[in-house]
Write a protein that holds these residues in place. Structure first.
Motif, mmCIF file in Angstrom:
data_model
loop_
_atom_site.group_PDB
_atom_site.id
_atom_site.type_symbol
_atom_site.label_atom_id
_atom_site.label_comp_id
_atom_site.label_asym_id
_atom_site.label_seq_id
_atom_site.Cartn_x
_atom_site.Cartn_y
_atom_site.Cartn_z
ATOM 1 N N UNK A 38 33.155 46.682 72.958
ATOM 2 C CA UNK A 38 34.196 47.268 73.805
ATOM 3 C C UNK A 38 34.915 48.401 73.092
ATOM 4 N N UNK A 39 35.208 48.209 71.795
ATOM 5 C CA UNK A 39 35.894 49.243 71.035
ATOM 6 C C UNK A 39 35.013 50.475 70.888
ATOM 7 N N UNK A 40 33.713 50.270 70.683
ATOM 8 C CA UNK A 40 32.806 51.402 70.557
ATOM 9 C C UNK A 40 32.750 52.191 71.863
ATOM 10 N N UNK A 41 32.771 51.499 72.983
ATOM 11 C CA UNK A 41 32.795 52.179 74.284
ATOM 12 C C UNK A 41 34.007 53.099 74.375
ATOM 13 N N UNK A 42 35.163 52.611 73.900
ATOM 14 C CA UNK A 42 36.390 53.422 73.913
ATOM 15 C C UNK A 42 36.254 54.635 73.003
ATOM 16 N N UNK A 43 35.665 54.424 71.804
ATOM 17 C CA UNK A 43 35.493 55.521 70.851
ATOM 18 C C UNK A 43 34.596 56.605 71.446
ATOM 19 N N UNK A 44 33.486 56.203 72.028
ATOM 20 C CA UNK A 44 32.550 57.171 72.598
ATOM 21 C C UNK A 44 33.168 57.902 73.787
ATOM 22 N N UNK A 45 33.967 57.190 74.575
ATOM 23 C CA UNK A 45 34.643 57.826 75.712
ATOM 24 C C UNK A 45 35.631 58.882 75.216
ATOM 25 N N UNK A 46 36.350 58.558 74.125
ATOM 26 C CA UNK A 46 37.300 59.515 73.559
ATOM 27 C C UNK A 46 36.584 60.751 73.023
ATOM 28 N N UNK A 47 35.435 60.531 72.366
ATOM 29 C CA UNK A 47 34.679 61.658 71.816
ATOM 30 C C UNK A 47 34.116 62.538 72.927
ATOM 31 N N UNK A 48 33.605 61.911 73.992
ATOM 32 C CA UNK A 48 33.076 62.702 75.104
ATOM 33 C C UNK A 48 34.175 63.543 75.733
ATOM 34 N N UNK A 49 35.369 62.973 75.869
ATOM 35 C CA UNK A 49 36.492 63.716 76.442
ATOM 36 C C UNK A 49 36.926 64.853 75.508
ATOM 37 N N UNK A 50 36.925 64.581 74.198
ATOM 38 C CA UNK A 50 37.346 65.590 73.215
ATOM 39 C C UNK A 50 36.412 66.785 73.201
ATOM 40 N N UNK A 51 35.121 66.536 73.414
ATOM 41 C CA UNK A 51 34.129 67.600 73.346
ATOM 42 C C UNK A 51 33.762 68.145 74.722
ATOM 43 N N UNK A 52 34.475 67.740 75.744
ATOM 44 C CA UNK A 52 34.181 68.213 77.099
ATOM 45 C C UNK A 52 34.423 69.719 77.195
ATOM 46 N N UNK A 53 33.505 70.418 77.856
ATOM 47 C CA UNK A 53 33.585 71.870 78.047
ATOM 48 C C UNK A 53 33.533 72.657 76.743
ATOM 49 N N UNK A 54 32.892 72.071 75.732
ATOM 50 C CA UNK A 54 32.680 72.784 74.475
ATOM 51 C C UNK A 54 31.189 73.044 74.305
#
Length: 207
Positions: A38-54
């Protein structure tokens, strides 16, 4: 005292520096203590959001998670290459299509559909790319090798499984220019003569 990295920072660094996709198990075990799913899912979601439109995007492939260049950036960066990378030949693309959509198949099956002899260079090109492999042998005279696509093939085309293969006529659109290679012209020319059968039409007729 060395500052302890957060799971987000540690996993981000791993994804940016590794040449191969990382599995979720590998990423969980990077941290101390290991992350929960569950924590890894949160980490990956945060990374995808951080790198969105880059220019780099976090994507999930059949082999795991990795960063890759966004298509819009890739097209612009192509101008930095000293020369344009050639596309795959018709012989390679038709052979790959037959294997992808009809697998497992023997070399004789491929030749029967294409209507011409398949040169060793064609098969070697696809093997060198890591897209095809021998998965067994047919129980018939000579026990010919059975060919199928690999996990690398799925990963490079950003597919989770063979069920996600696009319509046959769209397969070529998934082959990015940076993955393209060209066969020696001598053997390839013989395979692409006017007497050859259109393999795409033949496969399409079977579906």
């Amino acid at each position: 005292m060395t500052e302890k990295l957060s799971p987000d920072a540690l996993i981000e660094a791993a994804l940016l520096t590794q040449t191969e996709p990382l599995s979720e198990k590998e990423m969980r075990q990077l941290c101390e203590p290991p992350l929960s799913s569950d924590k890894l899912i949160d980490v990956l979601a945060n990374l995808k959001a951080r790198w969105h439109n880059r220019a780099l995007q976090l994507v999930h492939t059949h082999e795991g998670w990795r960063f890759q260049i966004a298509q819009s950036a890739f097209e612009r960066l192509g101008s930095l290459q000293e020369q344009r990378t050639p596309r795959y030949s018709r012989a390679v693309m038709e052979t790959l299509a037959i294997i992808a959509y009809q697998q497992p198949v023997t070399r004789g099956d491929i030749e029967g559909i294409r209507g011409v002899t398949v040169s060793q260079n064609v098969m070697q090109t696809l093997q060198d790319r890591g897209w095809i492999e021998i998965i067994g042998h047919r129980d018939s005279v000579g026990r010919p090798a059975l060919w199928a696509t690999t996990d690398v093939f799925l990963s490079d085309l950003q597919l989770e499984s063979l069920e996600e293969l696009p319509p046959l006529t769209a397969l070529g659109e998934l082959i990015l220019p940076d993955l393209a290679e060209r066969l020696p012209e001598d053997e390839e020319a013989a395979e692409e003569g006017s007497d050859g059968v259109n393999a795409v039409d033949q496969i399409s007729d079977r579906h």
